[in-house]
Design an enzyme around this catalytic site. Structure first.
Site, PDB file in Angstrom:
ATOM      1  N   PHE A  78      18.217 -39.163  -1.052  1.00 57.35           N
ATOM      2  CA  PHE A  78      18.338 -39.582   0.218  1.00 57.35           C
ATOM      3  C   PHE A  78      17.718 -40.862   0.156  1.00 57.35           C
ATOM      4  CE2 PHE A  78      13.634 -39.230   0.965  1.00 57.35           C
ATOM      5  CZ  PHE A  78      13.320 -38.361  -0.104  1.00 57.35           C
ATOM      6  N   PHE A  80      14.568 -43.094   0.824  1.00 58.64           N
ATOM      7  CA  PHE A  80      15.030 -43.500  -0.336  1.00 58.64           C
ATOM      8  C   PHE A  80      14.105 -42.806  -1.326  1.00 58.64           C
ATOM      9  CE2 PHE A  80      15.500 -46.910   2.858  1.00 58.64           C
ATOM     10  CZ  PHE A  80      16.696 -47.239   2.791  1.00 58.64           C
TER      11      PHE A  80
HETATM   12 CU   LIG Z   1      19.814 -44.586  -3.223  1.00 56.32          CU
END
Ligand SMILES: [Cu+2]
Length: 160
Positions: A78, A80
């Site tokens: 996802f 980050f």
């Molecule tokens: Cu990424």
């Protein structure tokens, strides 16, 4: 000077034949390596509703499961980061990763291995690998995914 008899010059012909021969060698080598060195080509295992990844099904509960002598890992990539936060495996045992994204595309690249997967929202990527050497492996996102891309990293721990 000869007239324009040859559409392809002799040297150019030799060059093309040499190039084609080299390409043929590469293709044979690729086939050989896929058969003998453990095929880690990721495949698209399923379709999934990206809006429900966080709330329904296996990926809402990202985890590593031991199944007999093998592992199955359900991974969310996802913005980050990666879930589960911690992935631990035993060296020498096969791991099958199922990976998907609830937002945009990400990479799933495990350093010092040839695991290198594009994670596409709406699809479940599947890749298998057997870690032979114990240690810590860096997991990095190598597909640009927004402002936090450069910090999108994690670790995989392989125990002896
Ligand atoms: Cu990424």
């Amino acid at each position: 000077m000869e007239q324009h008899e040859h559409v392809i010059e002799r040297y150019e012909r030799a060059w093309i034949l040499f190039g084609l021969a080299m390409i043929t060698v590469f293709i044979i080598l690729i086939g050989y390596m896929m058969l003998t060195m453990g095929n880690t080509n990721p495949v698209s295992a399923a379709r999934i509703d990206a809006t429900k990844v966080r709330t329904e099904g296996d990926f809402a509960n990202p985890r590593v499961e031991q199944v007999g002598n093998e592992y199955v890992a359900y991974v969310q990539a996802f913005s980050f980061g990666y879930l589960p936060m911690e992935m631990k495996f035993k060296a020498g045992q096969k791991v099958t990763f199922y990976i998907t994204s609830p937002d945009v595309q990400h990479g799933f690249k495990v350093e010092n291995t040839n695991i290198n997967v594009q994670v596409i929202p709406g699809e479940v990527a599947k890749v298998s690998y057997t870690f032979k050497k114990p240690g810590e492996y860096n997991l990095i996102c190598n597909e640009y995914c927004g402002i936090g891309h450069a910090n999108m990293v994690s670790k995989i721990v392989v125990e002896p």
